[in-house]
Structure formats: structure tokens, C-alpha cells
Design a protein around this motif. Structure first.
Motif, PDB file in Angstrom:
ATOM      1  N   TRP A 167       0.817  -1.218   0.000  1.00  0.00           N
ATOM      2  CA  TRP A 167       0.000   0.000   0.000  1.00  0.00           C
ATOM      3  C   TRP A 167       0.847   1.263   0.000  1.00  0.00           C
ATOM      4  CZ3 TRP A 167       0.360   3.560   3.951  1.00  0.00           C
ATOM      5  CH2 TRP A 167       1.009   3.134   5.115  1.00  0.00           C
ATOM      6  N   TRP A 170       1.045   2.519  -3.437  1.00  0.00           N
ATOM      7  CA  TRP A 170      -0.209   2.972  -4.025  1.00  0.00           C
ATOM      8  C   TRP A 170      -0.722   4.270  -3.417  1.00  0.00           C
ATOM      9  CZ3 TRP A 170      -1.768   1.421  -8.478  1.00  0.00           C
ATOM     10  CH2 TRP A 170      -1.453   0.141  -8.928  1.00  0.00           C
ATOM     11  N   TRP A 192      -5.390   0.188  -9.641  1.00  0.00           N
ATOM     12  CA  TRP A 192      -5.162  -0.227  -8.252  1.00  0.00           C
ATOM     13  C   TRP A 192      -6.060  -1.404  -7.881  1.00  0.00           C
ATOM     14  CZ3 TRP A 192      -8.937   0.813  -4.266  1.00  0.00           C
ATOM     15  CH2 TRP A 192      -8.531   0.452  -2.973  1.00  0.00           C
ATOM     16  N   MET A 196      -4.933  -5.110  -6.646  1.00  0.00           N
ATOM     17  CA  MET A 196      -5.367  -5.718  -5.389  1.00  0.00           C
ATOM     18  C   MET A 196      -5.968  -7.109  -5.630  1.00  0.00           C
ATOM     19  SD  MET A 196      -4.552  -3.599  -2.984  1.00  0.00           S
ATOM     20  CE  MET A 196      -3.089  -3.329  -4.032  1.00  0.00           C
ATOM     21  N   GLY A 213      -4.054  -2.781   4.029  1.00  0.00           N
ATOM     22  CA  GLY A 213      -3.461  -1.689   3.258  1.00  0.00           C
ATOM     23  C   GLY A 213      -4.424  -1.086   2.263  1.00  0.00           C
ATOM     24  N   ALA A 214      -5.250  -1.945   1.639  1.00  0.00           N
ATOM     25  CA  ALA A 214      -6.222  -1.450   0.666  1.00  0.00           C
ATOM     26  C   ALA A 214      -7.256  -0.560   1.335  1.00  0.00           C
ATOM     27  CB  ALA A 214      -6.907  -2.623  -0.043  1.00  0.00           C
ATOM     28  N   THR A 217      -5.580   2.763   2.149  1.00  0.00           N
ATOM     29  CA  THR A 217      -5.392   3.572   0.934  1.00  0.00           C
ATOM     30  C   THR A 217      -6.712   4.173   0.476  1.00  0.00           C
ATOM     31  OG1 THR A 217      -3.554   2.156   0.243  1.00  0.00           O
ATOM     32  CG2 THR A 217      -4.582   3.520  -1.455  1.00  0.00           C
TER      33      THR A 217
END
Length: 527
Positions: A167, A170, A192, A196, A213-214, A217
Motif C-alpha cells: 500500500w 499505491w 489499483w 489488489m 493496506g487497501a 489507501t
């Protein structure tokens, strides 16, 4: 050495497609000619000179509600960067932004291709092919959308399994895209999302970390968007698909004489700028040849192509959205790709749907160039050099057209619609300024000059040409127009009366440069 080449190529491309006079920060007259770039410069000018500016909001435009920099087509990212040293008064960075975008685009193109090119000539031919997409240079009309390097940045992250699942790689590209333009954010977010999905499927041990992390973000990106957009009930334009992409757009130069190699088929007049998604004869030639090139095994390129396959779901969706055009059929307006009313409302921020094809175009070029790298090195660089030559020749008419449009920057005349020296005094006497009816678009060049003068004098404008309006502003402006026609003028307000609008009986009208002005004196009643 590499940075030097990037700067040299960026400078050459700038001269080929733009105009050196654009680079002067004090040269702003060419921007006040009724263009989107003028709105970009005007928003920044207001924000930098507004003592009451808060966050990314200025109250010198669309007073008293104010307007976000994002909705004036300005660039919040560059606003933050230039604020510490920007002078008050005349200041524009549109030309410098064009040049910076070319530098960054070339830099990310090189970063994408360097691991796969066997020779320096092959590498730089590929870099230039990834840069010489006609759609990049047509965006001279809308500076923020020249940031195609964000697409390349996202692709560079995606093609590496190490970067794609982290992440920390990104978050910067998502945050920067959010601070430049909504369309670019949507494109980057699609890449992105594909990354993922690929990492979630391929790297089971890291799934928890990946999801965490997604979410982080996504949360930070949404927070930035909300900060930029602010509050208020935004009004949908209901125009998704108004600027859709025809199916033949990738190989249709659209305007007669735009390509010396391929015939042009006219597009609707009101769609030519957005519907123009022509790839260029050289790139089309390479894309057609790519499947038949040597199948010599190159492990790095094979892995790259497998990773590009994970983008297919996103690219299919983007293409379907891009070709979603509004058509009138039997008195009813329909989309060529059927959607529910709810979906159309959600897609309102990307009403120029044709733009969503850009990531598809760049993935095609990346795939085609790296397919050529499968050939023996000497053959690869020869093929890419020939294809690049075809692309360059094909873009000569476009470069000529863009330079012609950019030559307006050579005329340093500041005012064209408001030449009379009395404008400064009239505006200085006003408490605030508005147009009646509240229309900043029909005579946008006049609005931009009056607004620039008003900002210089520290006088709020009661309207703005914004990407999105809110319900409060619309209701206020309708009320103010009714008050004006009824003779209820606000003391100290300067009214710019547009053609077709009558002035209240008994009110003195001053005509400057053919523009009717009514300045309410201290005896006027408040509404």
C-alpha cells in the motif's frame, strides 16, 4: 545522462506542440479568452489572493458560498506547491505544468520499459511511443488532464508483484491523482483495484495485510476527495455519456487532413475534442503486428504480459463506459450501453466518458512495445525506430494545429473584452460583482476578465463557472436574478447585464466596451 535525455525530449516535445511564451508566469492574457485553462488560472489566482481562503476553498468566486479549487478546474496539488513563493497579482503556471507533465511522463515511461529493453535505442523509441499518443497533446485545452503520467505511474506499480501488493506504493499515486482530477483518479483506482485482485489471488499468505493496506489507501483517498469537494448538496448534471467515444475512434483521425496515412470520418461537432481517441498510425501498426512478432521466450516480458492480463476486467469496464454515448431515439435519450438511472447518477463525475479509454490505450502501447522487445535486439530497435518514424510523421498535422492554438500566448495583450480604462475604477467602487442572468459560461471570456480584475481589487464575484454547482448557489442566483428584474438592487453591487437581459427602469446604465453595467448606489433597497 538519463535525466538529461528526458529533459531534452520534454523540451523538444514542448516546442513541437506548445509555445514557449506559455512558460512565462507573468503572461496571463492568453488564458482569459474563454477556455478551461482560463478557469484553471482564475481559480488559482483567486485562491492565492483571497485573505479569507480556507483549505482549498476561495470566497472571491461564487461569493458568499465560495468554491473549491477542484471545481474551478484548478490544480490543488500545484496550488500547494506554488503558494509559498507565488507573487500576488498576475501569476500562471499552465505552461510550466505542460512541461512538467512531459518530464514526468517520459520519466515514468522509461521506468516502465527499462527492465525489458535490450538496447538504449530500443528503450528510447519505446519511451517516445508511450508518450506520443495524440490524446495527450490534445489535452492542451485542459491542463490538469495532461497528467497522463499518473496512468503510467500506476502501471509501473502494478507490473511489479513487490510494488503491487504494498500500500505504501499505491497511497502516493492515489493521493496525487485525487488532488489533480477526478477522471485520473478513476483511472488510477481501476488499475489499483486490478492489482489488489491479482495480489489477493496470487499471494494467499499476505491477504490480511493486503486488505488492511487497501482499506487504508481507500480511506485516505476518500478523505482527500471530501476535503477538496467540501460540503453542500451538489447538483447532478445528468450528462454522463454526453461525450462518449465512437467505436472507430482509435483509428479515426476525425478531422480531414489530421493524418497523412488514414482517412478521417467526421465526428459530431460537439464531441470532437472528447471523442477524439485516435492512437496514431505508428502505434496502430505496432499493435496490429505485435501478435505476430517473434515468440522468443523472454521470462521478464512473459511475466509482464501475464500481469497485464489481470487488468482485463478493469479495461473492459473502462471501455464499456467510454463507448457509452447518449443518443436520441424516438424522442427519448438513451445510452448505447444500457444503465440504470442510479448508475448514471453515480457516474456523473465522469460525464466525458470517452476519456476513460486512456488507460486502455497505454496498456495496448506497453504490450505492443514489449512484444517488439521479444525480437533479437537489433531487429527490435529497427522495428521500433521505423514505427516511431511513422508515428511522428502522422502527428505532424496535430502538432501544427496545437502550435497554432498555442500561438495565442504570444499576444501579451491582457484585456480584450474590458479595454476601457474606466473598468478599474468601476470595479474598485463596487462592494461585489455579479452577472445577470447568473451565467458565467455564455460569455466566458468576458467573465474571466471581469473576475480577474475583481480579484485584483479584492472584490468578490457572486458567480463562477464551476464543474459542479450546489443547490444553495442555484437558489441564491435565481433569487438574485428575480430581484434585479424587479428593481430590488443591493447597495454597492455592480451588475454586469448580459445581452437579452433588460435593465431595471430608472436605473442608470453605464456602457463600457459594449457591456452594460448597472451599479447600485447607496439609495438602493436591500432585497
Amino acid at each position: 545522462m538519463e535525466l538529461g535525455l528526458i529533459l531534452v525530449f520534454a523540451g523538444i516535445l514542448f516546442v513541437c506542440f506548445h509555445n514557449i511564451a506559455m512558460l512565462d508566469p507573468g503572461n496571463n492574457g492568453w488564458l482569459l479568452r474563454g477556455t478551461d485553462n482560463g478557469e484553471n488560472a482564475l481559480g488559482l489566482h483567486a485562491w492565492l489572493n483571497d485573505p479569507d481562503a480556507r483549505g482549498f476553498w476561495t470566497y472571491l468566486l461564487n461569493a458568499p458560498e465560495g468554491v473549491s479549487l477542484l471545481f474551478t478546474d484548478s490544480n490543488p496539488l500545484t496550488a500547494l506547491l506554488v503558494k509559498p513563493f507565488a507573487p500576488r497579482g498576475d501569476f500562471q503556471i499552465i505552461g510550466l505544468w505542460f512541461l512538467l507533465c512531459l518530464v514526468l511522463h517520459l520519466g515514468f515511461a522509461r521506468a516502465l520499459l527499462a527492465p525489458y529493453a535490450a538496447t538504449s535505442l530500443g528503450l528510447w523509441c519505446g519511451v517516445l511511443l508511450l508518450t506520443l499518443l495524440p490524446t495527450l497533446f490534445v489535452r492542451q485545452l485542459h491542463a490538469n488532464l495532461c497528467a497522463h503520467w499518473l496512468i503510467l505511474w500506476a502501471l509501473w506499480i502494478h507490473v511489479s508483484p513487490h510494488r503491487a501488493g504494498n500500500w505504501r506504493w499505491w497511497l502516493p499515486v492515489m493521493a496525487v491523482a485525487a488532488m489533480i482530477h477526478a477522471y485520473l483518479l478513476v483511472m488510477v483506482a481501476c488499475i489499483w483495484g486490478s492489482a489488489m485482485l491479482e495480489r489477493f489471488v496470487q499471494d494467499a499468505p499476505a491477504r490480511l495485510r493486503l486488505v488492511t493496506g487497501a482499506v487504508a489507501t481507500f480511506g485516505v483517498t476518500v478523505g482527500i476527495v471530501l476535503l477538496l469537494v467540501g460540503g453542500g448538496a451538489l447538483v447532478s448534471t445528468g450528462s454522463f455519456g454526453r461525450y462518449g467515444m465512437p467505436l472507430d475512434a482509435p483509428w479515426n483521425p476525425a478531422l480531414a487532413g489530421m493524418s497523412p496515412f488514414l482517412p478521417a470520418h467526421p465526428q459530431a461537432v460537439d464531441r470532437q475534442v472528447e471523442a477524439f481517441q485516435y492512437l496514431g498510425a505508428g502505434i496502430l501498426l505496432l499493435v496490429v503486428m505485435a501478435p505476430f512478432l517473434s515468440r522468443r521466450t523472454v521470462p521478464a516480458i512473459s511475466m509482464l504480459h501475464r500481469r497485464l492480463l489481470w487488468l482485463l476486467p478493469a479495461l473492459v469496464v473502462l471501455t464499456l463506459l467510454a463507448i457509452s454515448r447518449r443518443v436520441d431515439w424516438a424522442g427519448e435519450t438513451l445510452l448505447t450501453v444500457p444503465m440504470s438511472a442510479h448508475a448514471v447518477a453515480l457516474l456523473d463525475p465522469v460525464r466525458a466518458s470517452a476519456r476513460l479509454f486512456w488507460p486502455v490505450a497505454y496498456v495496448l502501447v506497453l504490450w505492443a512495445v514489449t512484444s517488439a522487445y521479444r525480437l533479437p535486439p537489433q531487429a527490435a530497435q529497427l522495428l521500433l525506430a521505423l514505427v516511431l518514424a511513422v508515428q511522428m510523421v502522422d502527428l505532424v498535422p496535430l502538432a501544427t494545429l496545437m502550435r497554432h492554438d498555442a500561438s495565442i500566448a504570444e499576444d501579451r495583450t491582457r484585456w480584450l473584452r474590458t479595454r476601457d480604462p474606466r473598468w478599474a475604477a468601476v470595479i474598485a467602487r463596487a462592494r461585489d460583482i455579479t452577472f445577470v442572468p447568473a451565467d458565467a459560461v455564455t460569455h466566458l471570456d468576458l467573465f474571466q476578465e471581469v473576475a480577474w480584475r475583481a480579484i485584483d481589487a479584492g472584490k468578490p464575484m457572486r458567480l463562477v463557472y464551476a464543474a459542479r454547482d450546489n443547490a444553495i448557489t442555484i437558489a441564491r442566483q435565481e433569487r438574485e436574478t428575480r430581484d434585479f428584474t424587479s428593481g430590488r438592487l443591493v447597495p454597492g453591487r455592480l451588475y454586469v447585464v448580459l445581452p437579452g437581459m433588460g435593465a431595471p427602469p430608472g436605473r442608470p446604465v453605464l456602457v463600457l466596451d459594449g457591456v452594460r453595467l448597472v451599479q447600485a448606489g447607496p439609495t438602493s433597497r436591500r432585497p
